[in-house]
Design an enzyme around this catalytic site. Structure first.
Site, PDB file in Angstrom:
ATOM      1  N   ARG A  69       7.404  -7.385   3.636  1.00 15.50           N
ATOM      2  CA  ARG A  69       6.791  -8.109   2.476  1.00 15.50           C
ATOM      3  C   ARG A  69       6.596  -6.874   1.577  1.00 15.50           C
ATOM      4  O   ARG A  69       5.620  -6.075   1.758  1.00 15.50           O
ATOM      5  CB  ARG A  69       5.306  -8.487   2.858  1.00 15.50           C
ATOM      6  CG  ARG A  69       4.326  -8.938   1.951  1.00 15.50           C
ATOM      7  CD  ARG A  69       4.804 -10.273   1.121  1.00 15.50           C
ATOM      8  NE  ARG A  69       4.701 -11.467   2.386  1.00 15.50           N
ATOM      9  CZ  ARG A  69       5.447 -12.694   2.252  1.00 15.50           C
ATOM     10  NH1 ARG A  69       6.002 -12.887   1.107  1.00 15.50           N
ATOM     11  NH2 ARG A  69       5.355 -13.457   3.320  1.00 15.50           N
ATOM     12  N   GLN A  87      14.919 -26.375   8.092  1.00 15.58           N
ATOM     13  CA  GLN A  87      14.925 -25.383   9.445  1.00 15.58           C
ATOM     14  C   GLN A  87      15.589 -24.169   9.030  1.00 15.58           C
ATOM     15  O   GLN A  87      15.271 -23.110   9.718  1.00 15.58           O
ATOM     16  CB  GLN A  87      15.583 -26.068  10.448  1.00 15.58           C
ATOM     17  CG  GLN A  87      15.108 -27.395  10.796  1.00 15.58           C
ATOM     18  CD  GLN A  87      13.543 -27.298  11.110  1.00 15.58           C
ATOM     19  OE1 GLN A  87      13.138 -26.527  11.967  1.00 15.58           O
ATOM     20  NE2 GLN A  87      12.499 -28.336  10.666  1.00 15.58           N
ATOM     21  N   ARG A  95      17.987 -10.728   3.765  1.00 16.86           N
ATOM     22  CA  ARG A  95      16.863 -10.124   3.846  1.00 16.86           C
ATOM     23  C   ARG A  95      16.507  -9.786   5.440  1.00 16.86           C
ATOM     24  O   ARG A  95      15.595  -9.264   5.805  1.00 16.86           O
ATOM     25  CB  ARG A  95      15.614 -10.651   3.082  1.00 16.86           C
ATOM     26  CG  ARG A  95      15.217 -12.055   3.619  1.00 16.86           C
ATOM     27  CD  ARG A  95      14.000 -12.254   2.796  1.00 16.86           C
ATOM     28  NE  ARG A  95      13.404 -13.565   3.091  1.00 16.86           N
ATOM     29  CZ  ARG A  95      12.096 -14.162   2.799  1.00 16.86           C
ATOM     30  NH1 ARG A  95      11.278 -13.168   2.118  1.00 16.86           N
ATOM     31  NH2 ARG A  95      11.723 -15.167   3.213  1.00 16.86           N
ATOM     32  N   HIS A 164      14.031  -9.802  -5.288  1.00 10.07           N
ATOM     33  CA  HIS A 164      12.594 -10.594  -5.215  1.00 10.07           C
ATOM     34  C   HIS A 164      11.664  -9.116  -5.544  1.00 10.07           C
ATOM     35  O   HIS A 164      10.967  -8.866  -4.437  1.00 10.07           O
ATOM     36  CB  HIS A 164      12.507 -11.179  -3.985  1.00 10.07           C
ATOM     37  CG  HIS A 164      11.231 -11.762  -3.871  1.00 10.07           C
ATOM     38  ND1 HIS A 164       9.978 -11.524  -3.880  1.00 10.07           N
ATOM     39  CD2 HIS A 164      11.016 -12.983  -3.306  1.00 10.07           C
ATOM     40  CE1 HIS A 164       9.212 -12.325  -3.728  1.00 10.07           C
ATOM     41  NE2 HIS A 164       9.690 -13.259  -3.191  1.00 10.07           N
ATOM     42  N   ASP A 209       3.654 -19.877  -9.341  1.00 11.38           N
ATOM     43  CA  ASP A 209       4.644 -19.940  -8.640  1.00 11.38           C
ATOM     44  C   ASP A 209       6.046 -20.538  -9.689  1.00 11.38           C
ATOM     45  O   ASP A 209       6.027 -21.857  -9.649  1.00 11.38           O
ATOM     46  CB  ASP A 209       4.782 -20.494  -7.356  1.00 11.38           C
ATOM     47  CG  ASP A 209       5.980 -20.332  -6.406  1.00 11.38           C
ATOM     48  OD1 ASP A 209       6.846 -19.492  -7.096  1.00 11.38           O
ATOM     49  OD2 ASP A 209       5.867 -20.550  -5.277  1.00 11.38           O
ATOM     50  N   GLU A 268      11.014 -11.702 -10.346  1.00 15.35           N
ATOM     51  CA  GLU A 268      12.295 -11.551  -9.618  1.00 15.35           C
ATOM     52  C   GLU A 268      13.378 -12.056 -10.507  1.00 15.35           C
ATOM     53  O   GLU A 268      13.129 -13.019 -11.457  1.00 15.35           O
ATOM     54  CB  GLU A 268      11.999 -12.555  -8.307  1.00 15.35           C
ATOM     55  CG  GLU A 268      10.986 -12.372  -7.586  1.00 15.35           C
ATOM     56  CD  GLU A 268      10.767 -13.783  -6.864  1.00 15.35           C
ATOM     57  OE1 GLU A 268      11.582 -14.398  -6.175  1.00 15.35           O
ATOM     58  OE2 GLU A 268       9.286 -13.964  -6.544  1.00 15.35           O
TER      59      GLU A 268
HETATM   60  C1  BG6 Z   1       8.998 -16.641  -4.261  1.00 15.32           C
HETATM   61  C2  BG6 Z   1       8.675 -18.022  -4.203  1.00 15.32           C
HETATM   62  O1  BG6 Z   1      10.067 -16.310  -4.620  1.00 15.32           O
HETATM   63  O2  BG6 Z   1       8.748 -16.158  -2.963  1.00 15.32           O
HETATM   64  C3  BG6 Z   1       7.540 -18.592  -3.576  1.00 15.32           C
HETATM   65  O3  BG6 Z   1       8.814 -18.664  -5.485  1.00 15.32           O
HETATM   66  C4  BG6 Z   1       7.259 -17.964  -2.248  1.00 15.32           C
HETATM   67  O4  BG6 Z   1       7.409 -19.906  -3.430  1.00 15.32           O
HETATM   68  C5  BG6 Z   1       7.487 -16.309  -2.225  1.00 15.32           C
HETATM   69  O5  BG6 Z   1       6.093 -18.259  -1.729  1.00 15.32           O
HETATM   70  C6  BG6 Z   1       7.399 -15.541  -0.936  1.00 15.32           C
HETATM   71  O6  BG6 Z   1       8.403 -16.097   0.049  1.00 15.32           O
HETATM   72  P1  BG6 Z   1       8.483 -15.611   1.479  1.00 15.32           P
HETATM   73  O7  BG6 Z   1       9.605 -16.319   2.214  1.00 15.32           O
HETATM   74  O8  BG6 Z   1       8.872 -14.224   1.242  1.00 15.32           O
HETATM   75  O9  BG6 Z   1       6.834 -15.659   2.133  1.00 15.32           O
END
Ligand code: BG6
Length: 294
Positions: A69, A87, A95, A164, A209, A268
């Site tokens: 994260r 799924q 990633r 991202h 979002d 992103e």
């Molecule tokens: C963003 C999406 O790119 O990533 C969101 O638009 C999502 O919907 C967010 O919640 C985080 O995604 P993740 O899979 O890293 O928790």
């Protein structure tokens, strides 16, 4: 970890005490950076004399196969949930996989690192295509990230992706994002409803979002409560995703502290939705993102 000779500016390290998550620490005269081999994910970048450019969760989990994260995860070969099979991993598999360091070069004004991921049994089980993806980081006074995708198979395929990026902000309620004023967007919190252009900079007062398609690729995050702004330039990326999880969603995310939403923002750059890319057999395309503070 790698068979590439590392220049003096690059030192191998680990993200976890169990030494399951290899990483590279880069220190040259222009910047400091940390890159995880999993995902070829840049986790931190700080140009000399500047504040950090990227946000990394204090509660990030460093576990093989689990997305980290913060920094700049790469969503590939699909963005968001898989269109046909929920799924399959959200945001694709890139990633979650360890990439190979393929090249490392030191130049006078930057260090360049190139990582590669190509298809194998595990990727083909999720996405039945032959590919080579190369992610190149150019780490100098500014940062650039280039994703190149090559179709090494004998039939065309389609893919979407996003770089991202997580950015640090002083207070999300005093942030504006410029560059998307004239764009309509898809609200991913309202069943993908198409919303008209707001004709104003984006501001934040709730969970956000949004997917913008056909966008220009030049944005600025203005941190009104702090000082300065972050410039984003990705003219070959026609989609922009703007995300802040706000309070409740953050509580559901085990790898984010409860108050962390206030101090981060994702803008992103990629090609998703209507901007999804088709690659013919043997074809390759490259997409570049440049980030800097001013
Ligand atoms: C963003 C999406 O790119 O990533 C969101 O638009 C999502 O919907 C967010 O919640 C985080 O995604 P993740 O899979 O890293 O928790």
């Amino acid at each position: 970890m790698t068979h590439v000779d590392l220049p003096a500016s690059i030192r191998p390290t680990w993200l976890d005490s169990a030494r399951l998550m290899p990483a590279l620490q880069i220190r040259n005269t222009h910047c400091d950076a940390l890159v995880s081999l999993q995902g070829a994910q840049l986790l931190s970048f700080r140009a000399a004399g500047q504040k950090p450019l990227l946000w990394l969760s204090e509660q990030a989990a460093y576990l093989p196969g689990k997305a980290i994260r913060g920094g700049i995860p790469l969503c590939f070969p699909w963005f968001g949930p898989h269109a046909a099979d929920p799924q399959k991993p959200a945001h694709g598999f890139a990633r979650q996989r360890e990439w190979t360091l393929w090249q490392a070069r030191e130049q006078a004004d930057h260090t360049a690192l190139a990582f590669r991921l190509s298809d194998d049994d595990a990727t083909r089980a999720l996405w039945p295509h032959a590919f080579v993806a190369t992610l190149t980081l150019t780490l100098g006074a500014t940062l650039s990230v280039t994703l190149q995708v090559e179709n090494t198979g004998s039939t065309a395929f389609r893919f979407s992706f996003a770089l991202h990026s997580y950015f640090p902000v002083t207070d999300i309620e005093s942030v504006r994002v410029e560059g998307l004023e004239a764009q309509g967007f898809i609200d991913q919190l309202q069943n993908d409803a198409r919303c008209p252009a707001e004709q104003a900079a984006i501001r934040f007062s709730r969970e956000t979002d949004r997917l913008y398609e056909g966008a220009g690729g030049y944005y600025r995050i203005v941190d009104e409560a702090g000082d300065g702004s972050i410039r984003i330039a990705a003219p070959s990326c026609h989609s922009a995703i703007v995300w802040n999880p706000w309070t409740e969603k953050t509580q559901r995310l085990a790898d984010m502290a409860n108050e962390a939403w206030r101090h981060m923002l994702c803008v992103e750059c990629g090609n998703a939705g209507r901007d999804t890319i088709e690659l013919a057999a043997g074809q390759q395309r490259a997409f570049r993102l440049q980030l800097s503070r001013d």
